[in-house]
Design a protein around this motif. Sequence first.
Motif, PDB file in Angstrom:
ATOM      1  N   ARG A 139       0.786  -1.501  -0.160  1.00 18.53           N
ATOM      2  CA  ARG A 139       0.120   0.027  -0.091  1.00 18.53           C
ATOM      3  C   ARG A 139       0.890   1.273  -0.032  1.00 18.53           C
ATOM      4  NH1 ARG A 139      -4.280   1.765   4.899  1.00 18.53           N
ATOM      5  NH2 ARG A 139      -5.075   3.495   3.725  1.00 18.53           N
ATOM      6  N   THR A 140       1.742   1.309   1.019  1.00 19.01           N
ATOM      7  CA  THR A 140       2.684   2.470   0.915  1.00 19.01           C
ATOM      8  C   THR A 140       3.611   2.648  -0.354  1.00 19.01           C
ATOM      9  OG1 THR A 140       2.867   2.062   3.207  1.00 19.01           O
ATOM     10  CG2 THR A 140       4.658   3.376   2.249  1.00 19.01           C
ATOM     11  N   ALA A 143       1.383   4.007  -3.062  1.00 21.74           N
ATOM     12  CA  ALA A 143       1.062   5.305  -2.972  1.00 21.74           C
ATOM     13  C   ALA A 143       2.173   6.109  -3.501  1.00 21.74           C
ATOM     14  CB  ALA A 143       0.652   5.549  -1.786  1.00 21.74           C
ATOM     15  N   TYR A 154      -2.058  13.748  -3.778  1.00 24.72           N
ATOM     16  CA  TYR A 154      -2.576  13.021  -2.490  1.00 24.72           C
ATOM     17  C   TYR A 154      -4.016  12.977  -2.330  1.00 24.72           C
ATOM     18  CZ  TYR A 154       2.161  13.585  -0.891  1.00 24.72           C
ATOM     19  OH  TYR A 154       3.527  13.486  -0.735  1.00 24.72           O
ATOM     20  N   LEU A 157      -5.300   9.992  -4.694  1.00 25.85           N
ATOM     21  CA  LEU A 157      -5.059   8.708  -3.881  1.00 25.85           C
ATOM     22  C   LEU A 157      -5.899   8.374  -2.695  1.00 25.85           C
ATOM     23  CD1 LEU A 157      -1.054   9.006  -4.053  1.00 25.85           C
ATOM     24  CD2 LEU A 157      -2.572   7.624  -5.559  1.00 25.85           C
ATOM     25  N   ALA A 158      -6.173   9.381  -1.839  1.00 20.52           N
ATOM     26  CA  ALA A 158      -6.899   9.434  -0.888  1.00 20.52           C
ATOM     27  C   ALA A 158      -8.389   8.736  -1.074  1.00 20.52           C
ATOM     28  CB  ALA A 158      -7.109  10.530  -0.012  1.00 20.52           C
ATOM     29  N   GLU A 160      -9.415   7.242  -3.870  1.00 28.88           N
ATOM     30  CA  GLU A 160      -9.107   5.911  -4.475  1.00 28.88           C
ATOM     31  C   GLU A 160      -9.213   4.719  -3.400  1.00 28.88           C
ATOM     32  OE1 GLU A 160      -5.922   5.348  -7.179  1.00 28.88           O
ATOM     33  OE2 GLU A 160      -7.039   6.738  -8.611  1.00 28.88           O
ATOM     34  N   GLU A 161      -8.229   5.044  -2.284  1.00 27.77           N
ATOM     35  CA  GLU A 161      -8.077   4.189  -1.236  1.00 27.77           C
ATOM     36  C   GLU A 161      -9.524   4.434  -0.175  1.00 27.77           C
ATOM     37  OE1 GLU A 161      -5.822   1.897  -0.197  1.00 27.77           O
ATOM     38  OE2 GLU A 161      -5.100   2.150  -2.390  1.00 27.77           O
ATOM     39  N   VAL A 163      -9.684   6.545   2.067  1.00 29.77           N
ATOM     40  CA  VAL A 163      -9.077   7.228   3.545  1.00 29.77           C
ATOM     41  C   VAL A 163      -9.065   8.676   3.526  1.00 29.77           C
ATOM     42  CG1 VAL A 163      -7.838   5.072   3.882  1.00 29.77           C
ATOM     43  CG2 VAL A 163      -6.785   7.197   2.578  1.00 29.77           C
ATOM     44  N   MET A 168      -3.408   9.478   3.936  1.00 30.13           N
ATOM     45  CA  MET A 168      -2.918   9.083   2.846  1.00 30.13           C
ATOM     46  C   MET A 168      -1.413  10.231   3.061  1.00 30.13           C
ATOM     47  SD  MET A 168      -2.055   7.759   0.273  1.00 30.13           S
ATOM     48  CE  MET A 168      -3.668   6.929   0.066  1.00 30.13           C
TER      49      MET A 168
END
Length: 185
Positions: A139-140, A143, A154, A157-158, A160-161, A163, A168
């Motif tokens: 995961r890291t 990202a 960011y 990405l947040a 998509e995840e 979170v 993120m």
Amino acid sequence: MSPDEGRQYLVDRLQAVAAGDRAALRDLYERTSAKLFGVCLRILPDREEAEDVLQDVYLTVWNKAERFDPARASPITWLATIARNRAIDRQRAIGPRAFDRSVDDAADIAADTPDALTQLERGEENRQLSACLDALDARTRGAIVAAFFGGRTYEALATEEGVPLGTMKSLVRRGLQRLKNCLQP
């Protein structure tokens, strides 16, 4: 020209730019602009916006070349980071807007030369970076790669995840710290 020779050539060009050499900036532009334009287009799918950002990138390089430290980053990484940050800044400034093109079209416009991630995979230093990236959890690693090599924000990405943005940012920041510790001699 080998990857190491290419890297050293760009280091030399950046040092010449820092000394005020306009011809060095022109040469640096000719060698790197297609790649950096691709980075800009991944973030800003509007070609005119990406072109404006690219111009701003080289103005920044002209004004801040003395800050480049070859011990901390490769020239292409330093340049791509400037391009990415400027494109994200522009994206935030213009806000959500309907573009005529898809971000996926950027791949058709960028040069046929290897992308930033491919270039980073070359050489001993790059093998070490690859090993350190592999040591991160999936995961890291995903990202960091998406943000720094794929031009993703960011925020994207947040989303998509699924979170919060702060989560993120923390994930990436902790991952970058682990990378830094892994890469230090």
